[in-house]
Write a protein that holds these residues in place. Structure first.
Motif, PDB file in Angstrom:
ATOM      1  N   TYR A  73       0.858  -1.183   0.000  1.00 40.58           N
ATOM      2  CA  TYR A  73       0.000   0.000   0.000  1.00 40.58           C
ATOM      3  C   TYR A  73       0.895   1.234   0.000  1.00 40.58           C
ATOM      4  O   TYR A  73       2.065   1.191   0.403  1.00 40.58           O
ATOM      5  CB  TYR A  73      -0.943   0.005   1.211  1.00 40.58           C
ATOM      6  N   TRP A  74       0.360   2.343  -0.464  1.00 37.94           N
ATOM      7  CA  TRP A  74       1.130   3.577  -0.556  1.00 37.94           C
ATOM      8  C   TRP A  74       0.977   4.387   0.735  1.00 37.94           C
ATOM      9  O   TRP A  74      -0.131   4.637   1.208  1.00 37.94           O
ATOM     10  CB  TRP A  74       0.677   4.418  -1.738  1.00 37.94           C
ATOM     11  N   SER A  75       2.095   4.748   1.354  1.00 33.84           N
ATOM     12  CA  SER A  75       2.077   5.550   2.569  1.00 33.84           C
ATOM     13  C   SER A  75       2.374   7.005   2.222  1.00 33.84           C
ATOM     14  O   SER A  75       3.486   7.324   1.789  1.00 33.84           O
ATOM     15  CB  SER A  75       3.126   5.041   3.574  1.00 33.84           C
ATOM     16  N   PRO A  76       1.403   7.914   2.380  1.00 34.17           N
ATOM     17  CA  PRO A  76       1.642   9.323   2.066  1.00 34.17           C
ATOM     18  C   PRO A  76       2.649   9.973   3.015  1.00 34.17           C
ATOM     19  O   PRO A  76       3.281  10.958   2.653  1.00 34.17           O
ATOM     20  CB  PRO A  76       0.249   9.962   2.205  1.00 34.17           C
ATOM     21  N   LEU A  77       2.785   9.428   4.222  1.00 32.15           N
ATOM     22  CA  LEU A  77       3.753   9.999   5.153  1.00 32.15           C
ATOM     23  C   LEU A  77       5.184   9.609   4.786  1.00 32.15           C
ATOM     24  O   LEU A  77       6.079  10.455   4.720  1.00 32.15           O
ATOM     25  CB  LEU A  77       3.440   9.548   6.588  1.00 32.15           C
ATOM     26  N   TRP A  78       5.375   8.313   4.539  1.00 33.60           N
ATOM     27  CA  TRP A  78       6.718   7.860   4.168  1.00 33.60           C
ATOM     28  C   TRP A  78       6.994   8.051   2.672  1.00 33.60           C
ATOM     29  O   TRP A  78       8.145   7.932   2.229  1.00 33.60           O
ATOM     30  CB  TRP A  78       6.898   6.382   4.537  1.00 33.60           C
ATOM     31  N   GLU A  79       5.922   8.289   1.904  1.00 35.60           N
ATOM     32  CA  GLU A  79       6.035   8.516   0.450  1.00 35.60           C
ATOM     33  C   GLU A  79       6.751   7.356  -0.244  1.00 35.60           C
ATOM     34  O   GLU A  79       7.679   7.539  -1.037  1.00 35.60           O
ATOM     35  CB  GLU A  79       6.764   9.831   0.166  1.00 35.60           C
ATOM     36  N   ARG A  80       6.273   6.165   0.094  1.00 35.45           N
ATOM     37  CA  ARG A  80       6.824   4.962  -0.541  1.00 35.45           C
ATOM     38  C   ARG A  80       5.829   3.814  -0.356  1.00 35.45           C
ATOM     39  O   ARG A  80       4.902   3.900   0.447  1.00 35.45           O
ATOM     40  CB  ARG A  80       8.178   4.594   0.056  1.00 35.45           C
ATOM     41  N   TRP A  81       6.058   2.737  -1.118  1.00 35.04           N
ATOM     42  CA  TRP A  81       5.224   1.552  -0.979  1.00 35.04           C
ATOM     43  C   TRP A  81       5.606   0.811   0.300  1.00 35.04           C
ATOM     44  O   TRP A  81       6.779   0.623   0.595  1.00 35.04           O
ATOM     45  CB  TRP A  81       5.375   0.623  -2.174  1.00 35.04           C
ATOM     46  N   MET A  82       4.574   0.404   1.060  1.00 39.31           N
ATOM     47  CA  MET A  82       4.790  -0.286   2.327  1.00 39.31           C
ATOM     48  C   MET A  82       3.989  -1.594   2.353  1.00 39.31           C
ATOM     49  O   MET A  82       3.090  -1.801   1.535  1.00 39.31           O
ATOM     50  CB  MET A  82       4.332   0.596   3.502  1.00 39.31           C
ATOM     51  N   VAL A  83       4.319  -2.453   3.283  1.00 34.88           N
ATOM     52  CA  VAL A  83       3.510  -3.641   3.583  1.00 34.88           C
ATOM     53  C   VAL A  83       3.293  -3.676   5.093  1.00 34.88           C
ATOM     54  O   VAL A  83       4.181  -3.314   5.866  1.00 34.88           O
ATOM     55  CB  VAL A  83       4.170  -4.959   3.121  1.00 34.88           C
ATOM     56  N   SER A  84       2.098  -4.080   5.497  1.00 39.45           N
ATOM     57  CA  SER A  84       1.783  -4.162   6.929  1.00 39.45           C
ATOM     58  C   SER A  84       1.624  -5.624   7.337  1.00 39.45           C
ATOM     59  O   SER A  84       1.757  -6.542   6.516  1.00 39.45           O
ATOM     60  CB  SER A  84       0.510  -3.380   7.244  1.00 39.45           C
TER      61      SER A  84
END
Length: 653
Positions: free
Chosen positions: A523-534
């Motif tokens: 998913y895209w994290s607007p805070l980290w400005e990168r693709w993340m996985v949880s």
């Protein structure tokens, strides 16, 4: 600040959560704020505690019987086991039946339970209406209905024995608008009131008014953290935890504290492994310990504790089935309905003589009294006695005994696989007093099979044969657990490390890696400005790993907060009882508890202000939740840069 989840704070903050409804549903508080993004890590931290002069009360809340012991620190050798109970008619007993029933209240009165805010005087004087509407322990006539084995309902992860009916229990509870937590706390309230009354009679009111009292409560080793927490909540409601420091210890560990100290110093050597088998009425619990120091005595768990539902109560119900088959269902039902004292006399004889003393070499025939039943040669009824031969008695014992032997065998194998030597098996608990169980275990672990035939003589097989294991029945086996609980409160823990029963970990979010993570999970994290996985799992403690209550394990988190966002966050502690834990959260994992942390007390100077490329500002904070596992509970502490802050509460699931 240090914070012990089940002990400190009001019950409403620490309530247990469960999916059970109706009479079996403990009450839980509403959830707090939703969690933010988090990442994981871990480092150890040292904890220390200092004992104080006090009166220690040990409470063995058992499935079928419960016991209480007390000692004052100035006279540590003078351990008092309470032996007189309401309804006992002057007969002494080391324990009291774990049985309770409700009676209809007088007009215009409702059934209530004394709370931790009630004074001891009010409880002792019967100011609460509930004390007049409850029967417990020895106060029942044989034919009267009562709630039994209520303790087993606290852990929904454990199977119920076939003779415990959830529907019947629920019906009795619903009739008086109670649930299982109410029933357990009501029973513990009666135990508490009688204990405080007994201690006041012994020490005097002036002594009790100025002396600190601490309760140590025992729980099965195999219970879930939620069940242990529910037990503590019930004890708090009973008054044991509101004015006193309340602690938990596992039942076999408490037994080990007492029995190993009784054995020392003559038979203990560094490196010896002892298996403590706490065989009670409902459950059998086992823990193995390795001696690390002799003076002072220090031990470590050498195998993960195990247990099962194979206590002596199962023998009672097998005996009941045997009697029903022998004399016929119609005659059996008639006896229980119209001659309940006849049935109770036979059952009492089976419990007090046959279960404890049966020895197939000495007792070729057992005569169980059933006065008033007519002679019947075919059924084996003669002059008011049911005649049972040794083979019939053995048939009652064997299925239950085999389960106990298998549990002990598992502990023995676990130690031997690691190269250890088992020096002894210590039998405690009511069932642990059984001669037949003692002899069967002795035979099982001291009868070597003959070596295989070979044409040439060899000593290799003999050299590799399993070593004999000594089986011991210490004095006061029935009260070993409650005596050990008192010693634990008096002297502190002699266990330097334990074996974790589960994997414990937390989930976290991390940067997406196409080589490691499925694309569907990103998913895209607007805070980290990168693709993340949880929902990635970091396991901080592995199943079977050695853990020490002197050292905590830290869960590291990174949290991001936009201006004005709540600083109250939630994190789930996840458990896994599989041998191999998964890398990501999936179905089947256990949500042990939800930790709610208030970060408002953390100085704002410790937050780092960050700005995204789009000009969005947010505050970042790194902190740790330090977890310590002691004998039977979890302890948490919030830290930032090694300093304690805030409040941590838990909702167990």
């Amino acid at each position: 600040m240090n914070f012990t989840i089940p002990i400190r704070g009001p019950p409403s903050q620490n309530a247990s959560s469960t999916t059970l409804n109706g009479p079996f549903a403990p009450q839980a508080p509403a959830s707090a704020a939703p969690p933010s993004e988090a990442t994981g890590g871990g480092t150890p931290v040292v904890h220390t505690t200092a004992p104080a002069d006090r009166l220690i009360v040990g409470v063995d809340f058992g499935t079928t019987y419960s016991g209480v012991a007390a000692v004052y620190t100035s006279t540590p050798d003078d351990v008092d086991v309470i032996k007189t109970w309401p309804g006992g008619n002057g007969i002494t007993s080391d324990k009291v039946p774990t049985e309770i029933a409700y009676e209809p209240p007088p007009p215009n009165l409702s059934i209530t339970t004394p709370t931790p805010t009630s004074t001891t005087t009010e409880a002792l004087n019967g100011a609460s209406p509930s004390t007049n509407n409850i029967k417990w322990g020895f106060q029942f006539k044989p034919e009267e209905s009562r709630l039994r084995c209520i303790k087993l309902f606290l852990d929904r992860n454990q199977k119920l024995p076939h003779f415990v009916s959830p529907l019947e229990t629920a019906a009795q509870l619903r009739k008086y608008d109670r649930n299982v937590m109410d029933a357990v706390s009501d029973y513990l309230t009666q135990l508490y009131i009688h204990t405080m009354d007994t201690l006041t009679r012994r020490y005097g009111e002036s002594f009790m008014s100025i002396t600190k009292v601490e309760f140590v409560l025992t729980v099965p080793a195999v219970w879930s953290d939620a069940a242990k927490n529910a037990t503590l909540q019930a004890a708090e409601r009973a008054g044991m935890g509101s004015r006193h420091d309340l602690r938990l210890i596992s039942e076999p560990e408490a037994a080990a504290v007492y029995t190993l100290k009784a054995i020392q110093p003559n038979h203990l050597k560094i490196g010896d492994n002892f298996i403590v088998c706490d065989a009670g009425g409902g459950t059998v619990d086992l823990i193995s310990y390795r001696i690390t120091e002799v003076s002072p005595l220090r031990v470590e768990e050498s195998a993960v504790g195990t247990g099962g539902l194979c206590g002596s109560a199962f023998l009672n119900y097998r005996f009941e089935d045997h009697v029903r088959t022998r004399i016929g269902k119609e005659r059996y039902d008639n006896m229980k309905e119209k001659k309940p004292k006849t049935w109770q006399m036979g059952l009492k004889y089976f419990e007090e003589f046959v279960k404890r003393n049966f020895n197939e070499e000495e007792h070729q025939e057992v005569n169980v009294p059933f006065p008033g039943l007519p002679d019947d040669e075919e059924a084996g009824l003669d002059s008011g006695f049911l005649v049972m031969n040794a083979e019939e008695v053995k048939a009652l014992f064997e299925p239950v005994i085999k389960e106990v032997c298998d549990l002990v065998e598992g502990q023995v194998d676990g130690i031997r696989r690691k190269g250890g030597t088992v020096s002894g098996i210590v039998l405690v608990g009511g069932f642990g007093q059984s001669n037949y169980l003692y002899n069967r275990l002795k035979s099982h672990f001291n009868t070597a099979a003959p070596p295989p035939y070979t044409e040439r003589p060899t000593h290799a097989t003999t050299a590799n044969a399993p070593q004999a294991v000594e089986v011991m029945q210490p004095m006061y086996a029935w009260t070993a657990v409650v005596r050990g609980a008192v010693l634990r409160g008096l002297e502190g823990s002699m266990v330097v490390s334990r074996r974790s029963r589960w994997h414990y970990g937390t989930s976290y979010a991390t940067v997406f890696d196409e080589e490691r993570h499925p694309v569907s999970d990103r998913y895209w994290s607007p805070l980290w400005e990168r693709w993340m996985v949880s929902d990635r799992m970091q396991w901080h403690i592995a199943k079977g790993e050695q853990v020490s209550e002197r050292r905590a394990v830290s869960f590291h988190y990174t949290r991001n907060f936009r201006p004005g966002q709540s600083l109250i966050v939630e994190d789930d502690l996840i458990g896994c009882d599989a041998d191999v834990a998964p890398d990501a959260f999936k179905k089947g994992l256990i949500n042990v508890c939800t930790l709610t942390t208030d970060l408002n007390a953390v100085p704002k100077t410790l937050f780092t202000r960050l700005t995204t490329t789009k000009g969005i500002e947010f505050d970042n904070l790194d902190f740790t939740l330090d977890m310590t596992i002691d004998s039977a509970s979890l302890i948490f502490e919030l830290k930032v840069d090694g300093v304690g802050y805030g409040v941590v509460t838990a909702k167990f699931h």
